[in-house]
Enzyme design. Structure first.
Site, PDB file in Angstrom:
ATOM      1  CG  ASN A  30       3.127  -0.449   4.564  1.00 49.40           C
ATOM      2  OD1 ASN A  30       1.961  -0.775   4.382  1.00 49.40           O
ATOM      3  ND2 ASN A  30       4.142  -1.162   4.107  1.00 49.40           N
ATOM      4  CB  SER A  74       7.628  -0.218  -1.947  1.00 46.99           C
ATOM      5  OG  SER A  74       7.696  -1.219  -0.949  1.00 46.99           O
ATOM      6  CD  GLU A  75       4.109  -4.125   1.568  1.00 44.80           C
ATOM      7  OE1 GLU A  75       4.359  -3.667   2.701  1.00 44.80           O
ATOM      8  OE2 GLU A  75       3.953  -5.330   1.349  1.00 44.80           O
TER       9      GLU A  75
HETATM   10 ZN   LIG Z   1       4.158  -6.386   3.878  1.00 43.96          ZN
END
Ligand SMILES: [Zn+2]
Length: 268
Positions: A30, A74-75
């Site tokens: 991400n 989600s991170e």
């Molecule tokens: Zn990762």
């Protein structure tokens, strides 16, 4: 304040690079950047970073609350932690580059003093304890290191790098991966030779004078210092303290090369 359409373009471009260079596969990884004081532009969840569209990016506030109709990765929490702890940081790249990630899987930091330019610019990359992705475990284990480093390995997971802008974050991730690759290759050729102690001391002095990394980077996890007479002077209050000599010094490329030659020349 960053131009939003420019930031969208750059995130798409860097996503493609991460994918094409095999730093991520599938929907791994991400990227995010600050748009302003309270808005973060971030890659969306469950999307391949090589196939994103400019209008598919999520916007959240610094607590992760959605500010448009896209769901952020989600991170994102690890990005938000870095933004909260480091006002100087405006962009974060997280990926699973194979060589850097191999270090994290083997339980190793990237902290051997083998490359002069890496000591000068990126510094050592510590390994943070394993935490389940997208939980507090992960962010808690990273916390002690964020103030003193610009890139981290996450055990059995991957790497994260951050910088003043998107390109600097990407470049730092690339330097991390390149260094890990060289370290692994040199082991296959019979083992890496560390730089000598006095050369390391000179490089650390240069990087502090030039303002690349402050004294706080001589922290608990700096593997470069084990062989030198330089000590980690870190106490709870020294975070973000300016260099001991006060103002930043900026060097031209020529001056830097000159200093590097002096530092490295003394070993031959
Ligand atoms: Zn990762």
């Amino acid at each position: 304040m960053v131009d939003e359409s420019q930031a969208r373009k750059l995130i798409i471009e860097i996503g493609k690079l991460l994918y094409e260079r095999s730093y991520v596969v599938s929907s791994d990884g991400n990227i995010s950047c600050r748009l302003d004081e309270n808005r973060i532009l971030a890659t969306p969840t469950m999307t391949c970073k090589g196939r994103m569209t400019e209008d598919g990016l999520a916007i959240t506030d610094l607590d992760g609350k959605a500010l448009n109709d896209k769901k952020a990765s989600s991170e994102l929490a690890l990005h938000l932690l870095i933004y909260k702890m480091r006002p100087d940081i405006n962009a974060v790249c997280h990926a699973h580059p194979p060589h850097g990630t191999a270090f994290s899987v083997a339980g190793l930091a990237i902290d051997a003093p083998i490359l002069s330019e890496v000591i000068l610019t990126l510094g050592c990359v510590p390994l943070t304890a394993y935490g389940t992705p997208s939980t507090n475990e992960l962010t808690e284990s990273m916390k002690p290191f964020i103030a003193h480093h610009n890139a981290l390995l996450m055990a059995n997971h991957g790497a994260v790098a951050y910088g003043e802008d998107l390109w600097q974050a990407f470049d730092r991730l690339e330097t991390l991966e390149h260094t890990a690759k060289i370290a692994i290759l040199s082991r296959a050729l019979g083992g890496a030779n560390d730089l000598p102690k006095d050369a390391i001391e000179k490089l650390i002095n240069i990087r502090e004078k030039a303002g690349y990394l402050s004294e706080s980077a001589r922290c608990q996890s700096c593997g470069y210092l084990h062989e030198t007479d330089i000590r980690c002077g870190l106490d709870g209050n020294s975070v973000n303290k300016p260099n001991s000599n006060g103002a930043k010094i900026s060097l031209s490329r020529e001056e830097l090369i000159d200093l590097l030659n002096q530092a490295v020349g003394s070993q031959s």
